[in-house]
Each structure stands twice: as structure tokens, then as C-alpha cells.
Design a protein around this motif. Structure first.
Motif, short mmCIF file in Angstrom:
data_model
loop_
_atom_site.label_atom_id
_atom_site.label_comp_id
_atom_site.label_asym_id
_atom_site.label_seq_id
_atom_site.Cartn_x
_atom_site.Cartn_y
_atom_site.Cartn_z
N MET A 1 1.44 -1.75 0.16
CA MET A 1 0.55 0.11 -0.55
C MET A 1 0.91 1.39 -0.18
N SER A 2 0.70 2.20 -0.70
CA SER A 2 1.64 3.17 -0.70
C SER A 2 0.76 4.43 -0.13
N VAL A 3 2.15 4.58 0.64
CA VAL A 3 1.87 6.43 1.35
C VAL A 3 0.97 7.28 0.74
N PRO A 4 0.39 7.70 1.58
CA PRO A 4 -0.88 8.51 1.33
C PRO A 4 0.75 10.13 1.12
N ALA A 5 1.20 10.93 -0.22
CA ALA A 5 1.22 11.48 0.20
C ALA A 5 1.37 13.05 1.35
N TYR B 1 -4.28 -4.52 1.10
CA TYR B 1 -5.50 -3.26 0.63
C TYR B 1 -5.07 -3.20 -1.33
N GLY B 2 -4.29 -4.11 -0.98
CA GLY B 2 -3.56 -4.11 -2.89
C GLY B 2 -3.04 -2.11 -3.38
N THR B 3 -3.41 -1.75 -4.37
CA THR B 3 -2.42 -1.28 -5.03
C THR B 3 -3.39 -0.37 -5.91
N GLN B 4 -3.47 1.12 -6.06
CA GLN B 4 -4.67 2.07 -7.54
C GLN B 4 -3.80 3.03 -7.76
N ARG C 1 -6.51 10.80 -6.19
CA ARG C 1 -6.08 11.65 -4.91
C ARG C 1 -7.95 11.39 -3.83
N GLU C 2 -8.73 11.35 -4.43
CA GLU C 2 -9.64 10.82 -3.43
C GLU C 2 -9.73 9.92 -3.62
N GLY C 3 -9.25 9.11 -4.02
CA GLY C 3 -9.49 7.26 -4.24
C GLY C 3 -8.54 7.00 -3.25
N GLU D 1 -10.36 7.61 0.67
CA GLU D 1 -10.79 7.24 0.81
C GLU D 1 -10.75 5.92 1.15
N THR D 2 -9.27 5.13 0.28
CA THR D 2 -8.80 4.00 0.87
C THR D 2 -7.63 3.92 2.38
N ALA D 3 -7.39 5.19 3.25
CA ALA D 3 -6.61 5.70 4.05
C ALA D 3 -8.24 6.01 5.75
N SER D 4 -9.41 5.81 4.25
CA SER D 4 -10.28 6.03 5.43
C SER D 4 -10.85 4.25 6.46
#
Length: 736
Positions: free
Chosen positions: A1-5, A61-64, A101-103, A106-109
Motif C-alpha cells: 500500500m502506498s503511503v499518501p503524500a 489492501y492492494g494498490t491503485q 487523490r480522492e481514491g 477513501e482507502t486510508a479512511s
């Protein structure tokens, strides 16, 4: 899972805005939010545990993947007819980034809300997988347990059957064991019989090797002979028991004896044939087969003697033929040249013949020693003979054979060698050549004695011709001595030096001494040079007698001729010829004794001549002959003594005091000075006695000191010593 910026954090979060000059308060520094933010910002996400946790969340959780600009360009490239321009593409890119960014938000939430539940579901799923695997293992173990029970039942049945079979076959096993024991006994007896046969009988191949003429003498034959002898030795040991000889033992002894006799006969025939072939070559080589055959045949001396008789005949013929060829034909193709071509040169002629004989004997001796196995270091420790050393035959049987065969091989060489040597010796006219020949023969005689012994025929022959050569030499020098005595010197010759015949005779003697000095000395003499004394006597005695006789003869014709000086010059010259050689010491002493006798006579004569020249002869004679009761003044008045002393003083001023003209003719300056000095000492002693007699009161001289002091040396003996040039200790020695 990528860390959000991370969105940029306002500067107010790092440090609250404050007016310039307003200090920061303590509550603001301890704000929990500020501390939390600083801790989050200071956290390091590169450690291994954090990286592994993030990786696990990413797999869970996979990757987008965001829609990138490259995807837009790809879609544009797929649709080349698209009417979108570059501004449309930028707009699409911005929309895609915003959707991404919106996706992520949502994933982080969703992760924050459902993380614990998702992890528990993941663990439950893994546990279900473990339970399923253990169920399969349990089923496999049940199947295996059933199989083992079946196998145990089968093994019990097999063991029962095996026990029944063992009981049934026990009788068969006992019978087989009995048969096996009987078989081992038979095999043992068989092996004993075979060992006995192998030990005490010859095989067919071995008996054939001994008896068959088609099988040559070689290792196979010698091995069979060795075995036959070993059988006889072992059989003798067995037959010495308490029961006495057995029939088997007697049969074995008879059988092996027959084989050995046939073997020795075969060796004899083979050696006889080989010995007949050896006459073709002068130098031979002995192989190991021949050496072993001779060693084996030495156990039958009668057969060995007959075989060696053939060898002696062939070697005699071969050596004689080779010697005659070397004399008349030379070597192969004429090289080396025939020896008789140098017959005009006796030294080389005889030297070549004797050298050939010596070389042939050395080769023959080496061949015989190799034939009997005496060439090197033997088992008993006999060392190899050094070059030039005396060959000793120590009494062993092999050495006796070598000595006898060596003497027999060179027997036929003695006659032609003796004839030619005697012809050469008797034809020589020069004594120096005769001596060189005799010395050469003596050298080879001594060499042959060292090599083949004193009693060998060749040594005896060389001894005889050596004696003949020395007799010829002594006859020649004795004839020269007699001729020297018959020589008459010229009576008108005033010379006092050695005459020409003496010089020539001395030169001949010098050459003979040089030859003797460079040759082998006579080892039978007790001292080196003693054997040469006879030559010195034969050559020097006539020369010395000739000098004395010639001096007497010339004295009769020339009364003023100095006989004593002439004889001393001749004898001193002969003595000087001998001084260069140590072995002439005894003869030099003999000549010196004769010279000393002549010197004493010359001293007396020279002393009387000095007294006459000094006008003291009559005065000294009166003093020596007067009676003790007669006063000297009556026999020799002062009026007569004064002129005598005046003439003596005048003589002291003459050169004859220092150097005598008569003695100057002596060839030896030391002899001249010695004789003159001795005579001056005697004159000084006579003058001292004269002064003593004059001073004595019983001789009745008036004013004796004045009478003696009127002329030199004024009655002082020390002054006379100084005038003569003599040392003071000379006076003491003469007075003594």
C-alpha cells in the motif's frame, strides 16, 4: 500500500506566529499537538520493522495506480483522429490526478476504520489453512498404523515357518558339517603332498632345462641347478633323523645326483666351446652367465681344470699372434704403425714392445679376475688393487687359478721378446744408451713382479735380460775407464784445469745420473742410491787415478808444474758433478776424504814455501831441531837473526801476504782461502814461538826486546794477526 503524500504543513504548526520581540511562552512550547506533530515528523520510516509493516498493509489492501500523463499520450496515439489538442490533454491529466487523490483518501479512511477487523480475518484464514493440513496428516498416520499392524502379523507367520524349516534341516546341516570336515582333512593331506613334491622333486620344465641340449645355459638352467642342490641339502637333513635313511630319501638323492652330474657335464661342454671361441680376440669381456658357470664348475675341479686347459691354449695362441702382428703389421688399417719400424731407436723399440706386453697382461688379468669374480670389492672385504700397487695372491682357490692362467697365457711371448731385446742390447755401442735400455728393462721387470709375481716365467725372463743389459752397460763403462787410464796428456800443456777427457767422461756420468734420478730406484736396496754406487765406483775411480797418473807424468817433464793444484782441480770438478744428486752422498764423502788428504799435503808444502819466501824457514828449522840444553844464541847469533827479521818485515809488505799466486790456480775459491789462511796461522804461530825463544833467558840474547822491536811486527804477535787480516779468536784457536 502506498503511503499518501503529505500535504504541506503550515508554518504555524512548526512555530506559532509571534510578533517581533515577543518571547515564546512555556505553554506554547508544551502544546500536545505540537509535540505530537514533531514526533510524527521526526519518525524514520526506513527501518526494517516499519518497512515490513507497510509492505504487509500494501499486500492486504492492494494498490491503485494513478492515471499518468503517459496513459493519456497512449490513448491519444491509439486514436490519431482525436480532435483533442494539447490543452485538453493537460485538463484530463489534472482530473485524473484529482480522482487518484480522492481514491487514496477513501482507502486510508477505510483502513483506519477496519484495520483490526481485517487483520483478525487474515489470521483466522491462516488458522483454517493450518487445521486443514493437520487433518490430512492425521489421516495419513491412521493409514500407516493399519499397514504396520498387517506387517507385524505377516512377520510372525514367517518366523513360525522359518523355525519349522530350521528344525527340519538340522540333520542335513550336521551331515554337511561332517562332510566339510572330511574335505578339509583331504585338502590338508593333498597340500602336504604337493608341498613335499614341490620341495623334493624337479618339475618337468626344470628337469628339461638341466638335461636338454636345446635349452642353452642361462637363468632357467641355473635356477634348476640351484633347486636340485637345495633338494639334496634338505634331503640330507631329513635323513639324519633317528629312524635313519628312508627309501624315499635315497631315491631323491639318487635322482638329484643324476641331474647334477648331467648339469655339470653340460656346463663343461658349454665352457669348453666358449673358451675355444675366445682365442679370436685379444681383449675379452665376461658376461654374467660365464661368470656363474665358472663359479658353478669350480665345485668340480677336474672338469674346471680340463675346461681351463682349452682357455690357456687359445689365449697363448691369441696373444702370440697379436704380438707378432703388432711387431710386423701394426694395428687395423696400419695404425698404430708396426713396432719394428722403430728398431733403429732402441729406447722406443724396446719401450713399445714392453708396453704392449704390459697392456696385454693387464687386460688378461682383468679378464681372468672378472671370470672368477675377483674384479671388485668382495664379500670378505678384499679391496680393489690400486694402480702401481703390488698384486698379492692371498691363497684363495680363485686367486690361484688367476695366477696360474696369467702365467700360462704369456708364456709364448717370452721367447720372441727375449730374442729381440738381447739383439738390441748387444748391438749398442753407447754406454748412455745401454744404461737407458737397462733402466727401462728394470722398470718393466719391477712392474711385472708386482703384477704377476716373482716366480712367473715372464718375470724371470725380464730379470735375465735385465741382468744381461746391465752387464753390457758395465762392460762398456769399464772399457771406457780402462781407455781413460791409457790416455796420455800433452806434457807441454801448462794448464792446471781438468783436461778434455775428464770433462767428456764427467758429462757422460752426469747424463747417466740424470737417467737414474728420473727412473725407478732399486727397491731391493737398503737405501736409495745404494745400487748406483757401483756405477760411481766404476766411472769415478779410473778418472781420479788418471788425474793422479797424469800429474806424475807431467811432473817428470815439467818440474815447475804444480802437480797438487792440478789433482785438486780435477777431483773438485768430479765432486761438483755429483753435488746435484742426493743419491751420490756416499761417493762424495769418499772423494772428499781423498781431497782432504791432498789439501793437507798442499798446506804443508805451501807453509814451507811461505817460510822460505819470508826468510824464516832456516830459523824455524833451527828452533824446532835444537836441543833444550843448547842456547839458541849459539846456534842463531843476533847478527844472523837481525837480517832474517828484516827480510821477514820486508815480506810482510808484499801482496803475497794477502793472495798467493800459486793457490790462485785452484778452481775452488773457498779452498784457496782456506789453505792460505791455515798456512798464515801456522806462520804466526812460528813467529810467536821465535819471539818466545828469543825472550827466554836461557837462550842468552842481550837486549832481546830491542832485537825483536827493530823490525815489524816488533815482536808483537797481535800486530802480526792484524797484518794477516786474521781475527783475534784465530789466535786463541791456533794456540789451542
Amino acid at each position: 500500500m502506498s503511503v499518501p503524500a503529505r500535504s504541506p504543513i503550515p508554518s504555524s504548526l512548526y512555530s506559532p506566529s509571534r510578533n517581533a520581540g515577543t518571547p515564546v511562552s512555556a505553554p506554547q512550547t508544551r502544546n500536545p499537538i505540537t509535540i505530537r506533530l514533531r514526533k510524527i515528523l521526526g519518525t524514520n520510516f526506513t527501518d526494517e520493522a516499519t518497512t515490513e509493516a507497510l509492505q504487509t498493509l500494501s499486500e492486504l489492501y492492494g494498490t491503485q495506480s494513478p492515471v499518468s500523463v503517459s496513459d493519456s499520450k497512449a490513448r491519444t496515439a491509439e486514436d490519431p483522429d482525436s480532435d483533442d489538442d494539447w490543452s485538453d490533454e493537460n485538463a484530463n491529466t489534472r482530473l485524473a490526478v484529482r480522482d487518484h487523490r480522492e481514491g487514496l483518501n477513501e482507502t486510508a479512511s477505510r483502513v483506519r476504520k477496519n484495520l483490526r477487523r481485517d487483520l483478525e480475518d487474515k489470521l483466522a484464514q491462516g488458522s483454517q489453512q493450518f487445521l486443514q493440513a493437520f487433518s490430512e496428516v492425521d489421516q495419513t498416520l491412521d493409514d500407516l498404523q493399519k499397514h504396520v499392524a498387517a506387517m507385524r502379523i505377516a512377520c510372525d507367520e514367517a518366523e513360525t515357518q522359518l523355525r519349522l524349516s530350521s528344525e527340519a534341516s538340522q540333520s542335513l546341516l550336521d551331515r554337511a558339517e561332517s562332510l566339510r570336515s572330511e574335505r578339509e582333512g583331504v585338502e590338508t593331506r593333498k597340500s602336504i603332498v604337493m608341498l613335499f613334491l614341490n620341495r623334493f622333486t624337479l618339475s618337468n620344465e626344470e628337469s628339461e632345462a638341466i638335461t636338454s641340449r636345446e635349452i642353452a645355459i642361462g637363468p632357467r638352467f641355473f635356477e634348476a641347478m640351484n633347486k636340485a642342490e637345495r633338494i639334496r641339502n634338505d634331503c640330507r637333513v631329513l635323513m639324519t633323523g633317528e629312524d635313519g635313511p628312508t627309501k624315499v630319501g635315497l631315491d631323491i638323492m639318487a635322482s638329484t645326483s643324476s641331474y647334477l652330474e648331467q648339469g655339470y657335464e653340460k656346463i663343461y661342454r658349454w665352457c669348453s666351446f666358449e673358451f675355444r671361441q675366445m682365442g679370436r680376440d685379444v681383449q675379452l669381456e665376461v658376461g654374467s652367465t660365464m661368470r656363474q658357470a665358472i663359479s658353478r664348475l669350480s665345485q668340480r675341479p677336474e672338469l674346471l681344470s680340463e675346461a681351463l686347459a682349452f682357455l690357456t691354449q687359445t689365449r697363448q695362441t691369441a696373444l702370440l699372434s697379436a704380438f707378432l702382428d703388432a711387431l710386423t703389421r701394426g694395428g687395423p688399417s696400419g695404425l698404430p704403425r708396426p713396432i719394428e719400424l722403430h728398431a733403429h731407436d732402441p729406447i722406443r723399440y724396446l719401450g713399445d714392445m714392453l708396453a704392449w706386453v704390459h697392456q696385454a697382461i693387464a687386460a688378461e688379468c682383468e679378464f681372468l679376475e672378472s671370470l672368477f669374480g675377483l674384479g671388485g670389492l668382495e664379500d670378505e672385504g678384499r679391496a680393489r688393487r690400486m694402480v702401481g700397487a703390488v698384486r698379492t695372491f692371498e691363497g684363495s682357490e680363485e686367486e690361484g687359478w688367476v695366477k696360474e692362467l696369467l702365467n700360462s697365457a704369456v708364456t709364448k711371448l717370452c721367447v720372441p721378446l727375449k730374442v729381440r731385446v738381447q739383439q738390441t742390447v748387444r748391438s749398442q755401442e753407447s754406454s748412455i744408451v745401454s744404461y737407458k735400455v737397462a733402466n727401462l728393462l728394470q722398470y718393466y721387470m719391477l712392474t711385472m713382479r708386482r703384477t704377476i709375481g716373482d716366480d712367473a716365467l715372464l718375470s724371470t725372463t725380464l730379470s735375465e735380460i735385465t741382468e744381461v743389459s746391465y752387464k753390457v752397460f758395465f762392460d762398456a763403462i769399464e772399457a771406457q775407464g780402462r781407455a781413460l787410464l791409457r790416455i796420455l796428456l800433452d806434457p807441454d800443456d801448462p794448464s792446471l784445469t781438468p783436461p778434455l777427457p775428464i770433462l767428456e767422461h764427467a758429462q757422460l756420468l752426469r747424463e747417466i745420473m740424470h737417467v737414474y734420478d728420473s727412473s725407478v730406484l732399486d727397491e731391493t736396496a737398503s737405501e736409495p742410491g745404494q745400487s748406483f754406487n757401483r756405477i760411481l765406483d766404476v766411472m769415478l775411480d779410473p778418472a781420479m787415478d788418471m788425474c793422479a797418473a797424469a800429474a806424475d807424468e807431467k811432473t817428470r817433464h815439467r818440474p815447475q808444474w804444480d802437480q797438487a793444484v792440478f789433482v785438486l782441480n780435477c777431483w773438485c770438478y768430479l765432486q761438483s758433478v755429483l753435488e746435484a744428486f742426493e743419491f751420490t752422498s756416499e761417493k762424495r764423502r769418499t772423494i772428499q776424504e781423498k781431497i782432504d788428504g791432498r789439501v793437507r799435503l798442499l798446506e804443508d808444502e805451501h807453509y814451507e814455501n811461505i817460510l822460505r819466501d819470508a826468510s824464516l824457514y832456516d830459523t824455524v828449522a833451527i828452533i824446532n831441531s835444537k836441543s833444550p840444553s843448547d842456547p839458541l844464541s849459539h846456534l842463531l847469533p843476533a847478527q844472523q837473526l837481525q837480517p832474517t827479521l828484516a827480510r821477514f818485515s820486508l815480506w810482510l809488505s808484499s801482496p803475497e801476504v794477502v793472495h798467493s799466486p800459486r793457490l790462485s790456480a785452484l778452481s775452488s775459491p773457498s779452498l784457496h782461502s782456506t789453505i792460505h789462511r791455515v798456512c798464515l796461522i801456522r806462520v804466526a804461530k812460528s813467529y810467536a814461538k821465535l819471539c818466545e825463544e828469543v825472550r827466554k833467558s836461557e837462550n842468552r840474547y842481550e837486549a832481546a826486546s830491542t832485537l825483536l822491536g827493530m823490525e815489524r811486527p816488533f815482536g808483537q804477535v797481535g800486530v802480526l794477526w792484524a797484518i794477516f787480516g786474521l781475527e783475534e779468536e784465530g789466535e786463541e784457536s791456533t794456540v789451542d
